[in-house]
Every structure is written in structure tokens, then in C-alpha cells.
Write a protein that holds these residues in place. Structure first.
Motif, PDB file in Angstrom:
ATOM      1  N   GLY A 129       6.372  12.388  -1.798  1.00 28.29           N
ATOM      2  CA  GLY A 129       6.499  12.057  -3.283  1.00 28.29           C
ATOM      3  C   GLY A 129       5.363  12.130  -4.090  1.00 28.29           C
ATOM      4  O   GLY A 129       4.337  13.033  -3.727  1.00 28.29           O
ATOM      5  N   THR A 130       5.017  11.375  -5.124  1.00 28.77           N
ATOM      6  CA  THR A 130       4.039  11.578  -6.142  1.00 28.77           C
ATOM      7  C   THR A 130       2.963  10.358  -5.960  1.00 28.77           C
ATOM      8  O   THR A 130       3.505   9.353  -5.142  1.00 28.77           O
ATOM      9  CB  THR A 130       4.457  11.733  -7.397  1.00 28.77           C
ATOM     10  OG1 THR A 130       5.004  10.475  -7.928  1.00 28.77           O
ATOM     11  CG2 THR A 130       5.634  12.758  -7.577  1.00 28.77           C
ATOM     12  N   GLU A 131       1.984  10.274  -6.524  1.00 29.13           N
ATOM     13  CA  GLU A 131       1.098   9.321  -6.572  1.00 29.13           C
ATOM     14  C   GLU A 131       1.799   7.824  -7.159  1.00 29.13           C
ATOM     15  O   GLU A 131       1.621   7.096  -6.398  1.00 29.13           O
ATOM     16  CB  GLU A 131      -0.039   9.557  -7.348  1.00 29.13           C
ATOM     17  CG  GLU A 131      -1.406   8.555  -7.135  1.00 29.13           C
ATOM     18  CD  GLU A 131      -2.434   8.555  -8.146  1.00 29.13           C
ATOM     19  OE1 GLU A 131      -2.412   9.536  -9.139  1.00 29.13           O
ATOM     20  OE2 GLU A 131      -2.925   7.444  -8.248  1.00 29.13           O
ATOM     21  N   LYS A 132       2.524   7.974  -8.033  1.00 26.62           N
ATOM     22  CA  LYS A 132       3.213   6.656  -8.588  1.00 26.62           C
ATOM     23  C   LYS A 132       4.404   6.656  -7.976  1.00 26.62           C
ATOM     24  O   LYS A 132       5.182   5.434  -8.132  1.00 26.62           O
ATOM     25  CB  LYS A 132       3.109   6.725  -9.760  1.00 26.62           C
ATOM     26  CG  LYS A 132       1.802   6.340 -10.586  1.00 26.62           C
ATOM     27  CD  LYS A 132       1.858   6.216 -12.003  1.00 26.62           C
ATOM     28  CE  LYS A 132       0.352   5.795 -12.578  1.00 26.62           C
ATOM     29  NZ  LYS A 132       0.314   5.830 -13.857  1.00 26.62           N
ATOM     30  N   SER A 133       5.099   7.456  -7.459  1.00 25.26           N
ATOM     31  CA  SER A 133       6.405   7.329  -6.989  1.00 25.26           C
ATOM     32  C   SER A 133       6.436   7.937  -5.437  1.00 25.26           C
ATOM     33  O   SER A 133       6.716   9.179  -5.283  1.00 25.26           O
ATOM     34  CB  SER A 133       7.554   8.292  -7.546  1.00 25.26           C
ATOM     35  OG  SER A 133       7.708   7.907  -9.109  1.00 25.26           O
ATOM     36  N   TYR A 143      10.206   8.316 -10.957  1.00 23.43           N
ATOM     37  CA  TYR A 143      10.201   7.393 -11.946  1.00 23.43           C
ATOM     38  C   TYR A 143       9.731   7.795 -13.335  1.00 23.43           C
ATOM     39  O   TYR A 143      10.143   7.851 -14.234  1.00 23.43           O
ATOM     40  CB  TYR A 143       9.771   5.993 -11.419  1.00 23.43           C
ATOM     41  CG  TYR A 143      10.226   5.470 -10.348  1.00 23.43           C
ATOM     42  CD1 TYR A 143      11.438   4.731 -10.464  1.00 23.43           C
ATOM     43  CD2 TYR A 143       9.981   5.837  -9.005  1.00 23.43           C
ATOM     44  CE1 TYR A 143      12.164   4.221  -9.222  1.00 23.43           C
ATOM     45  CE2 TYR A 143      10.545   5.216  -7.872  1.00 23.43           C
ATOM     46  CZ  TYR A 143      11.618   4.504  -7.967  1.00 23.43           C
ATOM     47  OH  TYR A 143      12.320   4.039  -6.806  1.00 23.43           O
ATOM     48  N   GLU A 144       8.133   8.497 -13.190  1.00 23.01           N
ATOM     49  CA  GLU A 144       7.634   8.675 -14.340  1.00 23.01           C
ATOM     50  C   GLU A 144       8.094   9.797 -15.139  1.00 23.01           C
ATOM     51  O   GLU A 144       8.274   9.703 -16.329  1.00 23.01           O
ATOM     52  CB  GLU A 144       5.989   8.940 -13.970  1.00 23.01           C
ATOM     53  CG  GLU A 144       5.117   7.615 -13.399  1.00 23.01           C
ATOM     54  CD  GLU A 144       5.694   7.378 -12.229  1.00 23.01           C
ATOM     55  OE1 GLU A 144       6.238   7.857 -11.175  1.00 23.01           O
ATOM     56  OE2 GLU A 144       5.870   6.001 -11.899  1.00 23.01           O
ATOM     57  N   ALA A 148       0.726  -1.403   0.189  1.00 24.59           N
ATOM     58  CA  ALA A 148      -0.003  -0.144  -0.129  1.00 24.59           C
ATOM     59  C   ALA A 148       0.941   1.255  -0.033  1.00 24.59           C
ATOM     60  O   ALA A 148       0.432   2.323  -0.381  1.00 24.59           O
ATOM     61  CB  ALA A 148      -1.123  -0.035   1.083  1.00 24.59           C
ATOM     62  N   SER A 149       2.062   1.219   0.492  1.00 18.93           N
ATOM     63  CA  SER A 149       2.879   2.230   0.781  1.00 18.93           C
ATOM     64  C   SER A 149       3.396   2.909  -0.700  1.00 18.93           C
ATOM     65  O   SER A 149       3.887   3.952  -0.867  1.00 18.93           O
ATOM     66  CB  SER A 149       4.275   2.144   1.522  1.00 18.93           C
ATOM     67  OG  SER A 149       5.003   1.272   0.770  1.00 18.93           O
ATOM     68  N   GLY A 150       3.425   1.756  -1.618  1.00 18.78           N
ATOM     69  CA  GLY A 150       3.930   2.158  -2.974  1.00 18.78           C
ATOM     70  C   GLY A 150       5.370   2.199  -3.313  1.00 18.78           C
ATOM     71  O   GLY A 150       6.008   2.678  -4.107  1.00 18.78           O
ATOM     72  N   LEU A 151       6.112   1.777  -2.301  1.00 21.09           N
ATOM     73  CA  LEU A 151       7.521   1.703  -2.004  1.00 21.09           C
ATOM     74  C   LEU A 151       7.969   0.811  -3.180  1.00 21.09           C
ATOM     75  O   LEU A 151       7.758  -0.355  -3.513  1.00 21.09           O
ATOM     76  CB  LEU A 151       8.028   1.003  -0.657  1.00 21.09           C
ATOM     77  CG  LEU A 151       9.672   0.593  -0.769  1.00 21.09           C
ATOM     78  CD1 LEU A 151      10.383   2.046  -0.614  1.00 21.09           C
ATOM     79  CD2 LEU A 151       9.908  -0.166   0.436  1.00 21.09           C
ATOM     80  N   ALA A 165      11.867  14.313  -1.494  1.00 20.66           N
ATOM     81  CA  ALA A 165      10.640  13.750  -1.770  1.00 20.66           C
ATOM     82  C   ALA A 165      10.665  13.236  -3.165  1.00 20.66           C
ATOM     83  O   ALA A 165      11.458  14.149  -3.809  1.00 20.66           O
ATOM     84  CB  ALA A 165       9.588  14.521  -1.385  1.00 20.66           C
ATOM     85  N   LEU A 166      10.448  12.130  -3.704  1.00 20.02           N
ATOM     86  CA  LEU A 166      10.423  11.908  -5.100  1.00 20.02           C
ATOM     87  C   LEU A 166       9.363  12.893  -5.673  1.00 20.02           C
ATOM     88  O   LEU A 166       8.420  13.277  -5.038  1.00 20.02           O
ATOM     89  CB  LEU A 166       9.650  10.448  -5.265  1.00 20.02           C
ATOM     90  CG  LEU A 166      10.893   9.518  -5.160  1.00 20.02           C
ATOM     91  CD1 LEU A 166      10.224   8.003  -4.793  1.00 20.02           C
ATOM     92  CD2 LEU A 166      11.960   9.306  -6.044  1.00 20.02           C
ATOM     93  N   GLY A 167       9.561  13.249  -7.193  1.00 22.19           N
ATOM     94  CA  GLY A 167       9.081  14.211  -7.512  1.00 22.19           C
ATOM     95  C   GLY A 167       9.727  15.723  -7.412  1.00 22.19           C
ATOM     96  O   GLY A 167       9.426  16.706  -8.171  1.00 22.19           O
ATOM     97  N   TYR A 168      10.781  15.713  -6.773  1.00 19.78           N
ATOM     98  CA  TYR A 168      11.521  16.904  -6.151  1.00 19.78           C
ATOM     99  C   TYR A 168      12.018  17.397  -7.813  1.00 19.78           C
ATOM    100  O   TYR A 168      12.647  16.542  -8.539  1.00 19.78           O
ATOM    101  CB  TYR A 168      12.728  16.701  -5.246  1.00 19.78           C
ATOM    102  CG  TYR A 168      13.197  17.895  -4.888  1.00 19.78           C
ATOM    103  CD1 TYR A 168      12.544  18.776  -4.112  1.00 19.78           C
ATOM    104  CD2 TYR A 168      14.750  18.386  -4.976  1.00 19.78           C
ATOM    105  CE1 TYR A 168      13.129  19.918  -3.484  1.00 19.78           C
ATOM    106  CE2 TYR A 168      15.228  19.233  -4.349  1.00 19.78           C
ATOM    107  CZ  TYR A 168      14.423  20.111  -3.608  1.00 19.78           C
ATOM    108  OH  TYR A 168      15.056  21.203  -3.096  1.00 19.78           O
ATOM    109  N   PRO A 169      11.970  18.714  -8.015  1.00 24.83           N
ATOM    110  CA  PRO A 169      12.610  19.385  -9.360  1.00 24.83           C
ATOM    111  C   PRO A 169      13.982  19.057  -9.554  1.00 24.83           C
ATOM    112  O   PRO A 169      14.736  19.338  -8.533  1.00 24.83           O
ATOM    113  CB  PRO A 169      12.199  20.814  -9.323  1.00 24.83           C
ATOM    114  CG  PRO A 169      11.064  20.742  -8.500  1.00 24.83           C
ATOM    115  CD  PRO A 169      11.377  19.710  -7.407  1.00 24.83           C
TER     116      PRO A 169
END
Lengths: 159, 427
Positions: free
Chosen positions: B229-233, B301-302, B47-50, B254-258
Motif C-alpha cells: 500500500g501507500t504511506e496513508k493507505s 483513500y487519498e 501503527a499498521s495504519g489499518l 495493495a492499496l494504491g493500485y492503479p
């Protein structure tokens, strides 16, 4: 019969490594390290024959493992094995020029043992120290954030 | 901005010892986990999406879910063979927080029902090997490993295995071959290691950072982890930043960081007077991004996949305008040629030819048709081999040539680098 033998401690190490893992073959890598340590930093053909008998594992298998991994030396090396990382982040920070300076300082060609048997200098691939580039490893130790001055000072102080 | 879910206490030397680690709530999450249902932990991690932090980015909980229920013993292997050029975060984790890794591993082992695990550390990491081995001793002495851990009835043994210098052992089936005492050559998949791994038994291979990330997930729950992070990352990620920045190092964001925020805020940007030219965002296997693409890149990732590159191991190599791209591709190609294990022809021959072709250009002997030849050879190396090393060499080669073609053409035409002047002759 070969001239190489492990110390009594070394033999005990081999015996305990053979029992340590789920399969005896897993002991080959740690035992090759031990041989290298007790044979002035390299693994000779004689020492492979010796290890094969001691471990009861075919020489062909030991040679296969020995030749696959870069940390095993199949030829003599100097007492100090200077390994300069020349992969991307280190190359961008002057590692290749540094290697040339080190070789010049020691009057030795890359990959060859110096005449007095003291050092071998080799270029190696990424050592996972890219944030502190350029860097070198001498035997087990890392030297990071090098400049040509600091590197040459370390090199000159090698005994 | 850094978000230190894993690295909060890394600057404290005491954190390395069991006593110091416990002072900062160490092993409390293990105590909590051992009272949970193992299945509930797997569900929480799902559920964490790790996703795997070693390079492939495969969802961790899903991987765990592949284990068959056939009563066979299961093994957990920690991949600490960090070898992707540009990556140095696992080394930091092992040196600063060995007990964090061990705690994450015991929780993970409990979740998947494994009674034996190995930490496979690359042989060059002498400090990591020493520090992790010492921490294992402390954990055994404290009853955190061995029989009946913390009175839970759960038994688990953990050991360190030291590699001997081979990039390919970071590939999970290559690592399994190596641990089995053989050459570290990858194996055909399927069967995947979860079904047939170490000695033919079900095996889960996870990266150091992945296993450590299980702790905050079990502690605060999947939803809290997903706040970052983001929804998928989901979650945070450790990025190893190197190359031409003012403050290289490991940063947890956090993932998604520019990407440009990471370079400019955390790392102080490129040196004064220099301009950003390109960034390799995920280790040397990842296709290079131009400065213009960097401005649009977020570190997840995306986002990086959309730009045709990948997050990989999170190794960000920053390249300024003092570098010659032809020369740097030569460095990268030398590496893959050196590290190809040799069992698949497209990789063994392809990496060799790429290295030769690029170096003939670098030494001033290139022909114009060699530039297209790099792309053609690379295209024939992809998707045709047992593991991903062949693709890992081909992808950067194609991206360098396509995005910096003008530099390659100049080098061939003039016999020297557009940036550096003289042709290089070494290597």
C-alpha cells in the motif's frame, strides 16, 4: 381470538430467543422470521397479535419492526418468492428486461401472487451478488450468472 | 498484481472447516495474541495504519483507542450487513473463510477487552449465515470461544444476529438500533458507539474485512503490513469489481493500485468492441469518475479523494459506452429513496424528489430546469442529517449531472436516451 398459532417447536424457539440476547426486544426480528416461516411466507395482523401476547411485547413495537424491514412480507406471497435484483450492476446486465420476461412467462404482474398461488415476482435492491449479475433469489437460494434461457428454465421447473 | 494476504487459501474448499483452516496455520496467530499485552495489540494495529474497510475508512486502532476506561462491559460488533450496491467481498470472506473472521474477531475482542461480540449478517445472505453459524459451533467445541480460551484466562462469547433487509443497518448506529430489536434508525453522534453504543455500553463496530486484516498485522507486525500500500493507505484491500468487465469478481490488491490495471489486468478489460465510459470506484454512494479520470486514479483513500470521489467499500462498478447515464442515475436514486429510513427530513424528502425528478426525465417528461434542480436539491441534502445516507444519494447525483450533463440535456430535449434511443418508462 386469532386463528394463528406457532407449532410447539416454534413456541420453544420464541422462548429461547427471548433469553438469548441482552435485551428481550432483540428477539423480535428472529421471532418474526419464525412466524413468517410458519405462516406461508408472510406475517398477518393476527399473527402479530399472537406474537405480542406470546412475547409480552406491545403489538405497536412488533409492527414498527415488521414494517421497517423489507424481508418481512405483510401480504401473502406465492410459495416461490422470486426476487430479481435490479440494482446497478444487475440492471447493466439486463435484469430489468429479465424481470419482464419472467413475469410474462408466469403471466403475473410484479408484486402480485399468481392465480394458482405458486409465485410472486418482485424487483429488489442489491443482494450482494454484483459480480455474478444478473441474479435472482428464490426463497432462500441465490441463482447467479443468469441468462434469459437459464432463468426461464429455473422458473419453469418450480413446482 | 494480486497480493493475497487474506485470500491466499480462498480457492480451497477445506478452508471453510476448522480442520482445514488449522491446516493452513489457522488460529496460530490467536495463540500468539493471547500471550501479548492487549495494549500492545492495539498499538500494533494503530501503527499498521489499518483503516476501516467497510466504507468510512476510519483508522481502526484510533477507533479502538476511543473506548473509555470506566469498567463497563464492552461489545464488539462485526458489520456483515454488506449492502452498498456493487459490494460482495464480505460475502466471499464469510463463505470461504468463516474461521478467519472468527479468529480476527477473538484477537480484536481480546485487544479491546470485550467479552461479547455479535456478527450482524444481512438476512439475504443465507449461505453466509449458515456457514458462519456452523463455524461458531466448531470454534466453541474446540475451546476457541467460551471460557478460558486456549488456557489464557480470557473469556469471550460470540453470536450471529441476522438482519431483515435494510441498507441503513450497515450504518453503525443503525446496526446497533437493529441489534437492540428496534427499527434500524441511526442515532445522533456524539456520543460515538465507542463511548455509548449497544444498550448504551461502549461498543466497537468493525467491518468483516477489517477484522480479518488484524490477523496478518498481529502475525507479522505493523511494519510488514505497511510494506503493502501507500504511506496513508496501508495494506491490501479486497475490491469487488462488477458491471461491464470480462472477469468480474473479488480481487485483493495493495492499496494504491492503479484503477486501470485492476480493470485491464485482473478483470480482462471491457468487452471487445466496447469503450470504457465511466467507473464508480467505491460503491454507488461514490461520485462517478469519467474514463479520463480513471486513467489517473489509484485505488487508495487519498488518490480517489483528490479526484473528488472515494474508496468506500471497494466496490468498483465499471460502465461501458452501451449505458445511458441518465438511466443509471435513475436506478441509483430509486435505491436511496427506497432505503432512506425516514427520520431526517432532508433525506426522506430529498431522496424522494431526486427519484421523481430523474424518473420524469427518464420517462421522457423532463424539463431543462430539472437538470439544475437535481443539483440544487442534492446540495440541500448534504451535511444536514443524522447519518451519511443523504450525502450518499446527493454525491452521485451531482457527479452524474456535472460530468454527463450533455446526456441529460439530450434526454430532456429529445425525450429519449442519447445512447439507448427509446425513453424508459418503468419504475
Amino acid at each position: 381470538m386469532s386463528g394463528f398459532q406457532l407449532s410447539a417447536e416454534g413456541v420453544e424457539f420464541v422462548k429461547s430467543e427471548l433469553k438469548r440476547y441482552e435485551t428481550r426486544l432483540s428477539a423480535v426480528i428472529p421471532c418474526l422470521y419464525r412466524v413468517q416461516k410458519e405462516n406461508q411466507g408472510w406475517v398477518s395482523p393476527e399473527s402479530v397479535s399472537y406474537l405480542s401476547q406470546l412475547m409480552d411485547i406491545p403489538e405497536a413495537h412488533i409492527n414498527e419492526v415488521l414494517s421497517f424491514y423489507t424481508m418481512f412480507n405483510r401480504e401473502p406471497v406465492g410459495r416461490h418468492h422470486v426476487q430479481v435484483c435490479c440494482n446497478i450492476s444487475c440492471a447493466m446486465n439486463g435484469a430489468r428486461e429479465l424481470t419482464e420476461k419472467i413475469c410474462k412467462e408466469l403471466d403475473v404482474k410484479e408484486g402480485e401472487v399468481s392465480k394458482d398461488g405458486k409465485v410472486t415476482v418482485t424487483r429488489v435492491e442489491c443482494l450482494g451478488s454484483c459480480g455474478t449479475a444478473p441474479m435472482m433469489q428464490i426463497n432462500d437460494r441465490y441463482y447467479e450468472n443468469l441468462t434469459s434461457d437459464s432463468a426461464l428454465k429455473i422458473i419453469r421447473e418450480l413446482k | 498484481m494480486e497480493i493475497k494476504l487474506l485470500t491466499e487459501h480462498y480457492d480451497k474448499p477445506e478452508y471453510r472447516s476448522l480442520e482445514g483452516y488449522k491446516k493452513h496455520n489457522g488460529y496460530k496467530v490467536l495463540a500468539k495474541a493471547l500471550k501479548m499485552e492487549p495494549k500492545a495489540i492495539v498499538e500494533e494495529v494503530k501503527a499498521s495504519g489499518l483503516r476501516g474497510r467497510g466504507g468510512a475508512g476510519f483508522p481502526t486502532g484510533v477507533k479502538w483507542g476511543f473506548l473509555p476506561n470506566n469498567g463497563e462491559p464492552r461489545y464488539l460488533l462485526c458489520n456483515a450487513d454488506e449492502g452498498e450496491p456493487g459490494t460482495f467481498k464480505d460475502r466471499l470472506m464469510m463463505e470461504r473463510a468463516p474461521h478467519q473472521l472468527i479468529e480476527g474477531m477473538i484477537i480484536s475482542a481480546f485487544a479491546i477487552g470485550s467479552q461479547k461480540s455479535y456478527i450482524y449478517i444481512r438476512g439475504e445472505y443465507d449461505d453466509s449465515i449458515r456457514i458462519v453459524s456452523q463455524a461458531l459451533k466448531e470454534a466453541y467445541a474446540e475451546g476457541l470461544l467460551g471460557k478460558n480460551i486456549l488456557g489464557s484466562g480470557f473469556d469471550h462469547d460470540m453470536d450471529v444476529y441476522v438482519g431483515a433487509g435494510a441498507y441503513i443497518c450497515g450504518e453503525e448506529t443503525g446496526m446497533i438500533s437493529s441489534l437492540e430489536g428496534k427499527k434500524g434508525q441511526p442515532k445522533l453522534k456524539p456520543p460515538f458507539p465507542a463511548v455509548k453504543g449497544y444498550l448504551g455500553k461502549p461498543t466497537i463496530v468493525n467491518n468483516v474485512e477489517t477484522l480479518a486484516a488484524v490477523i496478518p498485522i498481529v502475525d507479522k507486525g505493523a511494519q510488514a503490513y505497511r510494506q503493502h500500500g501507500t504511506e496513508k493507505s496501508a495494506g491490501t484491500k479486497l475490491f469487488s469489481v462488477s458491471g461491464n468487465v470480462q472477469r468480474p469478481g473479488t480481487y485483493e490488491v495493495a492499496l494504491g493500485y492503479p484503477l486501470m490495471d485492476l480493470i485491464n489486468n485482473e478483470c480482462g478489460g471491457v468487452k471487445p468492441g466496447r469503450k470504457l465510459k465511466a467507473v464508480i470506484p467505491g460503491g454507488s454512494s461514490a461520485p462517478v469518475l469519467t474514463a479520463e479520470e480513471c486513467a489517473r486514479a489509484n485505488m487508495d483513500y487519498e488518490s480517489l479523494a483528490q479526484l473528488g470521489s472515494m474508496l468506500g467499500s471497494g466496490a468498483v462498478i465499471v460502465i461501458d459506452d452501451s449505458n445511458c447515464m441518465v438511466d443509471l442515475l435513475g436506478v441509483i436514486m430509486h435505491f436511496y429513496h427506497h432505503e432512506s429510513c425516514g427520520q431526517c427530513t432532508p433525506c426522506r424528502e430529498g431522496t424522494g424528489w431526486l427519484n421523481k425528478i430523474v424518473h420524469s426525465i427518464v420517462s421522457g417528461h423532463g424539463r431543462l430546469q430539472d437538470i439544475d434542480l437535481i443539483v440544487r436539491v442534492s446540495e440541500h441534502m448534504m451535511g444536514r442529517t443524522i447519518c451519511a445516507l443523504s450525502d450518499a444519494a446527493a454525491l452521485p447525483a451531482i457527479s452524474f449531472v456535472k460530468k454527463f450533463r450533455e446526456e441529460f440535456e439530450f434526454y430532456v430535449r429529445e425525450g429519449r436516451s442519447k445512447v439507448k434511443g427509446a425513453a424508459h418508462v418503468e419504475m
